[in-house]
Enzyme design. Sequence first.
Site, PDB file in Angstrom:
ATOM      1  CB  CYS A 103      -1.271   0.414   1.357  1.00 39.03           C
ATOM      2  SG  CYS A 103      -1.917   1.370   0.893  1.00 39.03           S
ATOM      3  CB  CYS A 114     -12.592  11.531   5.038  1.00 39.69           C
ATOM      4  SG  CYS A 114     -12.411  11.714   3.217  1.00 39.69           S
TER       5      CYS A 114
END
Length: 350
Positions: A103, A114
């Site tokens: 990742c 967010c």
Amino acid sequence: MTMKRCLQDFGYEELNFIEEWGYPKFRADQLYHAVTQYKSYDQISNLPKTLIEKLKQYFYDRGVEIIKTLKAGDKCEKYLYKLNDGNIIEGVFMPHGYGNTLCVSTQIGCRMDCAFCASGLNGLIRNLTAGEILSQVLCVNALKGGKGEKRAITNVTLMGSGEPLDNFDNVVKFLKLVSFEKGLNISLRNISLSTCGITPKIIELADMNLPVVLSISLHAPTDSKRSGLMPINKAYNIMSVIEAAKYYFERTRRRVIFEYSLIEGRNSDQESAYELARLLKGLSCHVNLIALNYVKERGLKAPSAQQVKEFMRILKEKGISHTLRRSMGGDVQGACGQLRNDYIKEVDNY
Ligand code: SAH
């Protein structure tokens, strides 16, 4: 002032400046090979000293260096990388039966803010260059013993810190570099790009016809719920996201994944499950559910296991394809941006 770049920023053809410097073409091939092996200048033994000295003047040999590794019980590893300008990013290595996934981060920080995410807590510091994103993959590939034809990293997810479509050009260049046949040659089909839903950029990506898997962080089934979690929803609402997802599927024929982190009191009640089922009915997609990873600065919590079960029962009843993802590496602060933030705080405390 332009930043001194790293060699990983250059595609195979772009290394032809070596010839302009008066060296034969095979030297560029040798250099490209060494760069793909993630060798430092000291480790490159087959190039003339004069060439190495000249390269050193203009370029960094590598884009990132691991400064800390955390090993989780589930065999995941989390890395902190240092960039040449001293900034810090993070990444996660996840082994599977069929290969290994890395990742990667695409930005230092993030400006999407967010409500549940640790990456955006301090805003965006800067975009990563294509070579800095590629360096993360080359670095861990080398660390895990990957060789030219036998890669140690088989899959990549653009799900670390940052919003990939907010750094579009560098991310697209990264996709080309990492899938280049003379390089790591990772198939684009093994790469997942996760976005908070910048719809014009989803369309642009679809038009490029790169067969990457598109993940869209949906996290809520209505505009009022989603806008309370993701400020980007005020610019690109749910309908525009769904339209973009449909377009992506039509262009690439690749099923779109919707990410949905279950959050207590926000999006995990029965009503939300029914709304989600209605929203996605008939769409060629899959829902990845995950119980929220707790981020102390954000305060939001995961719902009870019972609520998660009930949510899944409703999706099943309504025929919505879904899976509950294991929160991998949870014990090493797997949630985006968490580790970096803690590290930066530690450093600030000194
Ligand atoms: N900017 C991209 C990539 C982010 S990371 C995006 O928005 O998709 C990958 C996923 O992890 C996203 O779905 C993101 O919303 C989610 N995520 C971030 N913080 C989380 C947390 N604390 N718990 C669970 N999921 C989280």
